[in-house]
Write an enzyme that holds these catalytic residues in place. Structure first.
Site, mmCIF file in Angstrom:
data_model
loop_
_atom_site.group_PDB
_atom_site.id
_atom_site.type_symbol
_atom_site.label_atom_id
_atom_site.label_comp_id
_atom_site.label_asym_id
_atom_site.label_seq_id
_atom_site.Cartn_x
_atom_site.Cartn_y
_atom_site.Cartn_z
ATOM 1 C CE LYS A 37 4.255 -15.167 -10.486
ATOM 2 N NZ LYS A 37 4.096 -14.078 -11.072
ATOM 3 C CD GLU B 115 -7.012 -9.617 -0.438
ATOM 4 O OE1 GLU B 115 -6.258 -9.596 -1.525
ATOM 5 O OE2 GLU B 115 -7.528 -8.821 0.034
ATOM 6 C CG MET C 257 -21.617 -3.826 23.544
ATOM 7 S SD MET C 257 -22.870 -4.317 24.739
ATOM 8 C CE MET C 257 -23.245 -6.048 24.187
ATOM 9 C CG PHE D 216 5.485 -4.410 -6.137
ATOM 10 C CD1 PHE D 216 4.993 -3.179 -5.866
ATOM 11 C CD2 PHE D 216 4.677 -5.447 -7.078
ATOM 12 C CE1 PHE D 216 3.548 -3.036 -6.055
ATOM 13 C CE2 PHE D 216 3.173 -5.088 -7.244
ATOM 14 C CZ PHE D 216 2.920 -3.765 -6.651
ATOM 15 C CD GLN D 217 1.236 -6.625 -4.709
ATOM 16 O OE1 GLN D 217 1.053 -7.655 -5.214
ATOM 17 N NE2 GLN D 217 0.115 -5.749 -4.776
#
Length: 559
Positions: free
Chosen positions: A163, A51, A467, A113-114
Site C-alpha cells: 500500500k 474476487e 458428470m 492484518f490481511q
C-alpha cells in the site's frame, strides 16, 4: 512528471491499451481505487460480487477479445480469492494481469492484518509474478508483466503492490508499448515438415487452443484444404476451424466424436497444431495415434515430447508455421481417406438424450444455435452440459467459445460470461451451466443485474451432479455417493430476487418458445431447464483407455 504509485498503475494500464478492469476494493488497494476514480472517463471498472468472479470475468474478457484481461484485488483474502481464476487462466494459456494490494513494505512478514504471501501462493500458476518494493520500479514492472502475459505462450502474471508504494510519489515517464517479437523459423526444419506432409496418405490435423491464441484460423483452413486433410479440435480449439467446413471431423478426446477418435487410430500422419496431448485427448498415451507419424507445432518447447513422443516438431509462432507449411506443399488429394471419414461421421452420430418426458438438452442447444449467429459467444461451466455444447453447438469462428478446459473449473461460467459481455456489447452471450456449477458462483447474478448485462443463462438442471454421477454409474456400480443433492433452490424465484428475469422449461414442447423469448428480451435472464437426471455425455472413452474403447451408449447395469 511526478505521480503517485496508484496513478502510475493506471497510466501504465492506459499505455497497454486497457479499457476495462474487473475487481473488488479493499483497504490495501484504496489508493489504486482512488486513482481509478480520477481516471474513470478512460478506464471502466466492473465491480463483481466476489474476487473469484472478477478473475473469471477478466478471463472471459481475454478469451473473447485476445486482449489481456486485468483484475484487481485487495490483500489477504481478496488476493487468495483470485487463485482459482488465475489457475484457470494458466491451464488454458489465457493472458491476464492480476494486481493485488498488500500491507506496507515494513509490515511484510509480520503476520499483519490481511497479509498473505500471494506471490508464493501463485508461483506455480503464473508465468511470472512480482512484488514491487520501490515505487521507482513500478512502471517498468507493470510493462514487463504485460509483455510476459502475451509473449510466446500466453498466461497470467501477478503484480503484488504494498500500500505504501501506491501512495509514494516518483517521476513518471510515459513509454510506448513495444511491438511483439516472434521467434525466427529455420527454413530447413520447415522443409523437413513439408516432406512429411507430402508423403502422407491418411493425414489428420489435430488443432488445439494455440490456433485461436495465435490467430491462425485462416492459415489452418488453407493448409487443410491444400493437404485435403480432415481436422479435429480439442475443446480449447473449437472455433479455430469452422464446424460447418466439409473437412471438420468434430471434437477429439474423451467425449469427442467417433469419427475424430477413429481417425487418430487410422491416420498415418498426425499434424498437431497448438495442442498439448492432455489426458482427456490421449488417454492411453502409448496407443494414441499408434499408426501415425506425429508432427507437432507449438510455441512452447516444453510441450514437445512431454506427453506423447513425436516424430518431428517445429517450435515457433503457429501463424507463421502453418502459413509456411501451406505455401510449401502442393495441392494434395486424399479422396479415399475423406470418404472413409464421411462414413464414420454418418454411421456414428452423437446419440440423442431425449426420452420423451423431459426436455432434450441437445434440443435446447439446437434452439439457441438457431437463434444466434456465428459471431455470438457461448460460455459454459464444467460438466455434462459443457460436453453437450462442445459436441452440438456449431462453432464456426474463433473466440466464440469460452470454457475452462484444463483446470475444469465449476463456477467459471457466470463470471466469464460477464467479462465476455462487457467486452462484446454488440454480440449475444449465452451461458450454459449445470445446477451444480451454477450454485458455486450464482452470487454474480447481482453483477448481471447491476450492470444490466443481457446475458442468457441456460441452467441444465437435472438436480444431480451429472458428470460425477455418470462416472459413478460406469465405474462405481451405481453407488451415488453425494451426487444426488436435489437442492430445493427455486431458480426462477432466485433470479427474480437478484433482479433478473426467471423462466422455466419443463416439457419438450416448451423449448422453442422459452428460448425464443429469453434471447429476444434483451435483459439478463435465467432459464431453469428441467432435464432428466439420467442424461449422459456420450460418446465417452474411459479414462486411460485408447480410442478403440469408445462407448456410444451406456452399458446395461443389469449385465
Amino acid at each position: 512528471m511526478k505521480k503517485t504509485g496508484a496513478q502510475i498503475i493506471v497510466e501504465c494500464l492506459l499505455e497497454q491499451g486497457v479499457d476495462t478492469v474487473f475487481g473488488y476494493p479493499g483497504g490495501a488497494v484504496l489508493n489504486i481505487y482512488d486513482a481509478l476514480y480520477e481516471y474513470s472517463d478512460k478506464i471502466r471498472h466492473v465491480l463483481t460480487a466476489h474476487e473469484q468472479g472478477a478473475s473469471h470475468a477478466a478471463d472471459g474478457y481475454a478469451r473473447t477479445t485476445g486482449k489481456t484481461g486485468v483484475v484487481i484485488a485487495t490483500s489477504g483474502p481478496g488476493a487468495t480469492n483470485l487463485v482459482t481464476g488465475i489457475a484457470t487462466a494458466y491451464m488454458d494459456s489465457v493472458p491476464m494481469v492480476a494486481i493485488t494490494g498488500n500491507v506496507a513494505v515494513d509490515l511484510l512478514g509480520r503476520d499483519s492484518f490481511q497479509e498473505v504471501d500471494i506471490t508464493g501462493i501463485t508461483m506455480p500458476i503464473t508465468k511470472h509474478n512480482f512484488v514491487v518494493k520501490r515505487v521507482e520500479d513500478l512502471a517498468n514492472t507493470i510493462r514487463e508483466a504485460f509483455r510476459i502475459a502475451v509473449s510466446k505462450r500466453p498466461g497470467p502474471v501477478l503484480i503484488d503492490v504494498p500500500k505504501d508504494i501506491t501512495a509514494a510519489v516518483t517521476e513518471y515517464t510515459p513509454a510506448e508499448r513495444p511491438p511483439a517479437s516472434l521467434p525466427a523459423m529455420k527454413e530447413e526444419a520447415v522443409q523437413n515438415a513439408v516432406q512429411m506432409l507430402k508423403e502422407a496418405k491418411r493425414p489428420l490435423i489435430y488443432a488445439g487452443g494455440g490456433v485461436i491464441s495465435s490467430g491462425s484460423t485462416e492459415e489452418l483452413i488453407k493448409l487443410a484444404e491444400k493437404l485435403q486433410a480432415p481436422v479435429c479440435c480439442s475443446v480449447m480449439g473449437l472455433g479455430g476451424f469452422p464446424a460447418d467446413h466439409r473437412l471438420f471431423a468434430g471434437m477429439i478426446g474423451m467425449h469427442g466424436t467417433y469419427a475424430a477418435n477413429k481417425a487418430t487410430q487410422e491416420a498415418d500422419l498426425l499434424l498437431v497444431a497448438g495442442a498439448r496431448f492432455s489426458d482427456r485427448v490421449a488417454g492411453d498415451r502409448k496407443q494414441f495415434a499408434s499408426q501415425a507419424k506425429i508432427l507437432h507445432l507449438d510455441i512452447d518447447p516444453a510441450e514437445i515430447d512431454k506427453n506423447v513422443h513425436t516424430a518431428y516438431s517445429l517450435v515457433g509462432d503457429l501463424k507463421q508455421l502453418l502459413g509456411s507449411l501451406s505455401q510449401g506443399i502442393p495441392e494434395e488429394r486424399h479422396d479415399a481417406w475423406l470418404k472413409e471419414m464421411e462414413n464414420w461421421k454418418a454411421g456414428h452420430p452423437v446419440p440423442p438424450q431425449d426420452n420423451g418426458e423431459y426436455p432434450d438438452p441437445m434440443a435446447i442447444i439446437d434452439a439457441v444455435r438457431a437463434r444466434t449467429c456465428d459471431d455470438d459467444i457461448m460460455v459454459t461451466d464444467v460438466g455434462q452440459h459443457q460436453m453437450w455444447v462442445a459436441q452440438r453447438y456449431r462453432f464456426n469462428r474463433p473466440r466464440t467459445f469460452a470454457t475452462s478446459g484444463g483446470l475444469g473449473t465449476m463456477g467459471y461460467g457466470l463470471g466469464a460470461a460477464i467479462g465476455a459481455k462487457v467486452a462484446n456489447p454488440g454480440r449475444k452471450v449465452v451461458l450454459f451451466t449445470g445446477d451444480g456449477s451454477f450454485h458455486m458462483n450464482l452470487n454474480e447474478l447481482t453483477t448481471l443485474a447491476s450492470y444490466e448485462l443481457p446475458v442468457v443463462v441456460m441452467v441444465m438442471n437435472n438436480s444431480v451432479l451429472g458428470m460425477v454421477r455418470q462416472w459413478q454409474k460406469l465405474f462405481y456400480g451405481y453407488r451415488f455417493s453425494q451426487t444426488d443433492p436435489h437442492r430445493k433452490t427455486d431458480l426462477v424465484k432466485l433470479a427474480e430476487a437478484f433482479g433478473v428475469t426467471g423462466m422455466r422449461i419443463t416439457k419438450p414442447e416448451e423449448v422453442e418458445t422459452v428460448v425464443e423469448k429469453a434471447l429476444a428480451l434483451g435483459k439478463p435472464v435465467v432459464v431453469d431447464c428441467r432435464i432428466s437426471p439420467d442424461c449422459n455425455a456420450l460418446p465417452m472413452i474411459p479414462p486411460g483407455a485408447s480410442a478403440d474403447a469408445i462407448m456410444m451408449t451406456m452399458p446395461d447395469p443389469t449385465v
